[in-house]
Design an enzyme around this catalytic site. Structure first.
Site, PDB file in Angstrom:
ATOM      1  N   ASP A  84     129.069  53.635  82.754  1.00 51.18           N
ATOM      2  CA  ASP A  84     128.934  53.889  84.192  1.00 51.18           C
ATOM      3  C   ASP A  84     130.231  54.525  84.687  1.00 51.18           C
ATOM      4  O   ASP A  84     131.236  53.860  84.713  1.00 51.18           O
ATOM      5  CB  ASP A  84     128.593  52.620  84.978  1.00 51.18           C
ATOM      6  CG  ASP A  84     129.383  51.390  84.491  1.00 51.18           C
ATOM      7  OD1 ASP A  84     129.743  51.301  83.302  1.00 51.18           O
ATOM      8  OD2 ASP A  84     129.641  50.509  85.332  1.00 51.18           O
TER       9      ASP A  84
ATOM     10  N   GLU B  64     142.661  50.933  79.875  1.00 47.41           N
ATOM     11  CA  GLU B  64     141.216  50.817  79.698  1.00 47.41           C
ATOM     12  C   GLU B  64     140.655  52.041  78.987  1.00 47.41           C
ATOM     13  O   GLU B  64     139.728  51.954  78.191  1.00 47.41           O
ATOM     14  CB  GLU B  64     140.614  50.705  81.103  1.00 47.41           C
ATOM     15  CG  GLU B  64     139.133  50.704  81.171  1.00 47.41           C
ATOM     16  CD  GLU B  64     138.647  50.943  82.577  1.00 47.41           C
ATOM     17  OE1 GLU B  64     139.360  51.596  83.368  1.00 47.41           O
ATOM     18  OE2 GLU B  64     137.545  50.484  82.893  1.00 47.41           O
TER      19      GLU B  64
END
Ligand code: NAG
Ligand code: NAG
Ligand code: NAG
Ligand code: NAG
Ligand code: NAG
Ligand code: NAG
Ligand code: NAG
Length: 511
Positions: A272, A444
């Site tokens: 996403d 991340e």
């Protein structure tokens, strides 16, 4: 009178346990999100009541919101304890020490947080870090790779038990352990996790239950009777609470609330957001995830079928993947749009899952490997997709640890492409090290094309910590050392052999 109050009080508590903040706080929730009291929509979702219980706060809000002196920001700060963001900087540690030593700092429990949005689990778990203060389903597999290298066996057992508990109670593992994630899962890695620690037999019944969830709630039957799976969200009607304003803005732009189901399905996919799910790769509002049968999901379910000894189902799925998801034109695996009855033809690293999980033929694997080298390989590792138009985070120029790992292991599994696999591993580790030197942080995601930058793009700021990046780094480091050790041992063996020959020759000559 006193008892009546007590009963009402207890009923209130019972009714408010286990509800998503959008339900608990109703119009207060909407006001906080629409007026953007916090820059990140997730912040309020993770806040906990300061003194009153949720109903008490909502009652107070209903009494006060019309007063001319009412200030929503002050109201929220007065009545809620805000969640903390995990920021971890430790400039004295090497990157390896950082990865090993971070696990305790990223370990959490759900205890002692009354009326929080946490879904209770019995044991401790590892969170990714930053704004991600709960466990995430598919992240946990990659985190576990590193936990093994840090000998954190108890933590792995705890997380497997938590997942098993959630499957027994809800039939599936939620996206993360928050009530607002309950309607959806994430890429089904539980079978791979149990395999990592050789506990597949122990969790057979939970694996079977999870399989039923995917087959009952996420399968699509095509015209020829073929059954394949998709991502979806059972709570598909509204904006995601943790991205309330963002989702609402997209729906308003579209003048169409069908988009919520597609955005939620994309969240279940773990990607996403990405051009992979978008009809127009420049426009997020054209996301149509629920119309797509994804290659990676179907390979993961193939693996689950193999683990559960469902040989017929697995073989049928393998054939269906070859029929619907292999493109002869592209010489690559792609997703399939079952509404339009054609492949999406998007080039993404999801195509490496058939190689990794043994679904591809030798010929297919070699073609995919060649395309990876030609189109995906960059200075910092492999790029998520080849889309150049998108600004989403699961697109170029970003690289993500789980996809580096899957690509690396998939190519290691493909004879003739082991050195490409090692190049990817080395470039990714170098980039991790480069950014760590500069920032003392593990990220991340990373920009794998311009390795001078830290990554960006997507719904929120790049987060540090970071669970799966640390896990994959430690696993790659382990592999790197085993390879160089075997080369070293190989050299030592060769030297010894040579020495023996020489000794024999010298001895012979002496005679
Ligand atoms: C608050 O204001 C709205 C209109 O702005 C009005 O309809 C409502 O009756 C008011 N509520 C109270 C409790 O005064
Ligand atoms: C509301 O309260 C916040 C902090 O308590 C303050 O910063 C802000 O200026 C106030 N807003 C108004 C309109 O008074
Ligand atoms: C965040 O940290 C502060 C200071 O350590 C603490 O007082 C507060 O309770 C924490 N918030 C939550 C939700 O745990
Ligand atoms: C939005 O859709 C509704 C119903 O389909 C329609 O009546 C309305 O005119 C549309 N608004 C815009 C701005 O397109
Ligand atoms: C795929 O096959 C290889 C070689 O036979 C094997 O080593 C590997 O464990 C298999 N992978 C999976 C996920 O089953
Ligand atoms: C990165 O920086 C180095 C010098 O620090 C420079 O030589 C190189 O061209 C830069 N790479 C990119 C992609 O900007
Ligand atoms: C290193 O830090 C400098 C200054 O903060 C920044 O401009 C640069 O992009 C960073 N490079 C990397 C690889 O993170």
């Amino acid at each position: 009178m006193k008892t009546l109050h007590l009963i009402i009080f207890l009923l209130n508590i019972l009714l408010t346990i286990g509800q998503s903040p959008d339900v608990l706080y109703d119009e207060l929730f909407e006001a906080v999100q629409i007026q953007r009291i916090f820059p990140d929509s997730k912040t309020f979702c993770d806040a906990i009541p300061r003194k009153l219980n949720p109903n008490g706060i909502l009652d107070l809000y209903r009494q006060e919101y019309n007063k001319t002196t009412f200030n929503l920001t002050s109201f929220v700060f007065d009545n809620f304890i805000l969640p903390n963001t995990t920021i971890i900087v430790h400039d004295k540690w090497t990157i390896e020490e950082h990865c090993h030593r971070l696990w305790p700092l990223l370990t959490r429990t759900t205890k002692h947080e009354e009326f929080s949005s946490f879904i209770d689990v019995p044991y401790s778990f590892v969170v990714p870090g930053g704004r991600f203060r709960e466990f995430y389903y598919w992240d946990t597999y990659f985190t576990m790779l590193g936990l093994i290298r840090s000998n954190e066996w108890q933590l792995i057992d705890n997380m497997l038990e938590n997942f098993a508990d959630l499957i027994r109670k809800n039939g599936h593992i939620p996206n993360g352990n928050r009530y607002y994630f309950e309607g959806r899962s994430q890429p089904p890695f539980f079978s791979l996790m149990t395999e990592l620690v050789k506990k597949t037999d122990k969790y057979k019944s939970e694996l079977e239950l999870e399989y039923q969830f995917w087959m009952n709630k996420r399968s699509i039957k095509l015209d020829d009777g073929t059954i394949l799976n998709r991502y979806y969200d059972d709570l598909n009607l509204g904006p995601r609470p943790e991205a309330y304003l963002e989702d609402k803005e997209i729906a308003n732009k579209m003048n169409n609330t069908d988009i919520y189901a597609h955005l939620r399905a994309a969240a279940e996919s773990g990607w996403d957001f990405s051009s992979r799910w978008m009809e127009d790769e420049k426009d997020l509002s054209t996301t149509i995830t629920a119309h797509i049968l994804p290659i990676d999901l179907n390979c993961l379910l193939y693996h689950l079928e193999i683990i559960l000894n469902k040989q017929n189902e697995a073989e049928r799925r393998r054939q269906a993947i070859h029929k619907y998801m292999w493109s002869n034109d592209l010489q690559f695996f792609t997703d399939y749009n079952y509404i339009k009855k054609k492949p999406t033809n998007r080039l993404t690293l999801a195509a490496l899952f058939p190689l990794w999980l043994n679904v591809s033929t030798k010929d297919q694997a070699e073609n995919v490997a060649r395309q990876v080298e030609k189109l995906f390989l960059h200075e910092g590792g492999v790029v998520t997709t080849t889309s150049t138009q998108s600004t989403q985070q699961w697109d170029s120029p970003n690289g993500w640890a789980p996809l580096q790992f899957v690509t690396y292991r998939a190519l290691l599994n493909t004879p003739g492409y082991e050195s490409l696999a090692q190049t990817i591993r080395q470039r990714w580790m170098n980039l991790n090290e480069r950014v760590f030197q500069n920032t003392s942080k593990m990220m991340e995601k990373y920009d794998v094309i311009n390795i001078n930058k830290t990554a960006g793009g997507g719904e929120y700021e790049t987060q540090d910590g970071f669970g799966w990046t640390n896990g994959v780094y430690l696993e790659m480091l382990h592999d790197q050392r085993s390879t160089s050790n075997s080369i070293k041992y190989g050299q030592t063996f060769f030297q010894f052999f040579f020495f023996c020959i020489l000794t024999i020759i010298i001895t012979e000559v002496n005679y």
